[in-house]
Motif scaffolding. Structure first.
Motif, PDB file in Angstrom:
ATOM      1  N   ARG A   6       0.833  -1.200   0.000  1.00  0.00           N
ATOM      2  CA  ARG A   6       0.000   0.000   0.000  1.00  0.00           C
ATOM      3  C   ARG A   6       0.873   1.258   0.000  1.00  0.00           C
ATOM      4  N   LEU A   9       2.233   1.736  -3.464  1.00  0.00           N
ATOM      5  CA  LEU A   9       1.203   2.221  -4.380  1.00  0.00           C
ATOM      6  C   LEU A   9       0.892   3.691  -4.126  1.00  0.00           C
ATOM      7  N   ARG A  10       0.862   4.075  -2.868  1.00  0.00           N
ATOM      8  CA  ARG A  10       0.623   5.482  -2.535  1.00  0.00           C
ATOM      9  C   ARG A  10       1.736   6.355  -3.104  1.00  0.00           C
ATOM     10  N   ASP A  11       2.970   5.907  -2.935  1.00  0.00           N
ATOM     11  CA  ASP A  11       4.100   6.682  -3.451  1.00  0.00           C
ATOM     12  C   ASP A  11       4.089   6.732  -4.972  1.00  0.00           C
ATOM     13  N   TYR A  14       1.449   9.237  -5.905  1.00  0.00           N
ATOM     14  CA  TYR A  14       1.925  10.586  -5.589  1.00  0.00           C
ATOM     15  C   TYR A  14       2.911  11.074  -6.646  1.00  0.00           C
ATOM     16  N   PRO A  47      -4.977   4.653  -2.761  1.00  0.00           N
ATOM     17  CA  PRO A  47      -3.668   5.315  -2.844  1.00  0.00           C
ATOM     18  C   PRO A  47      -3.714   6.664  -3.560  1.00  0.00           C
ATOM     19  N   GLU A  50      -4.823   9.157  -0.983  1.00  0.00           N
ATOM     20  CA  GLU A  50      -3.697   9.474  -0.098  1.00  0.00           C
ATOM     21  C   GLU A  50      -2.727  10.413  -0.799  1.00  0.00           C
TER      22      GLU A  50
END
Length: 212
Positions: A6, A9-11, A14, A47, A50
């Motif tokens: 996770r 995936l968030r990074d 982003y 993600p 986020e």
């Protein structure tokens, strides 16, 4: 262990959305929707949401609850403030790094500046800005100051948007000549001069914002 994918995936979300905003692929004022970008990136909406929250904290997105999320305009005062903060971080790392530089580090800076100058002449904004990052990242890396590196990374995208626009208008936002002066002071291990040139480089970016 389940949190690791996770985070990745968030990074990924982003970085992809940030880069699209900085390059102008997603233009200032454009409304962005988590569902649309999730589909485009091949990710779930979590993600992407986020990433939206992080980008809002960094000033690249703005939201009105239950209404919209959109890309912020390029605001001169925001760029000026970001340049002041990023410049201060680069002055700090320069002061620490210069006495620690090896000849190979200085040569890496020279090579990066050659790429930068060639890219500016060719009007290749992507290569120019990558080379600019490569040059200054030598000092960041050698300093070992992760807090300064993280702070600079957080606010640099606000500056990059204006730099890219200036390149697109036929200008070059930073001078290879200033880089040459920085490199020569680093080679001579002249800390005070290296810090002075670094301050001049970032002061020029603040002035660029004032002229926008």
């Amino acid at each position: 262990m389940e949190s690791v994918p996770r985070i990745l995936l968030r990074d990924r979300a982003y970085e992809a959305i940030r880069d699209a905003i900085v390059t102008g692929e997603i233009e200032p004022g454009a409304v962005v929707r988590d569902a649309d970008l999730a589909e485009r990136l091949g990710l779930s909406r979590a993600p992407v949401r986020e990433a939206f929250a992080r980008l809002a904290e960094e000033g690249l997105l703005e939201s009105k609850p239950q209404s919209y999320t959109r890309v912020t305009p390029v605001v001169a005062s925001d760029v000026r403030d970001a340049a002041a903060v990023v410049g201060a971080m680069h002055e700090l790392v320069t002061r620490v790094a210069v006495p620690r530089l090896f000849a190979a580090d200085v040569e890496a800076m020279r090579a990066a500046n050659e790429r930068f100058a060639a890219a500016v002449r060719a009007g290749d904004v992507d290569t120019a800005l990558r080379a600019d990052d490569d040059l200054h990242d030598v000092l960041v890396r050698v300093s070992g100051n992760r807090a300064a590196a993280a702070t600079a990374a957080r606010y640099t995208p606000l500056i990059r948007r204006l730099e890219r626009r200036r390149f697109g208008e036929g200008g070059n936002c930073r001078s290879a000549g200033l880089h040459d002066r920085l490199i020569e002071s680093c080679a001579a291990q002249d800390v005070d001069e290296a810090v002075r040139v670094t301050a001049e480089i970032w002061r020029g970016l603040a002035e660029l914002a004032d002229s926008d």
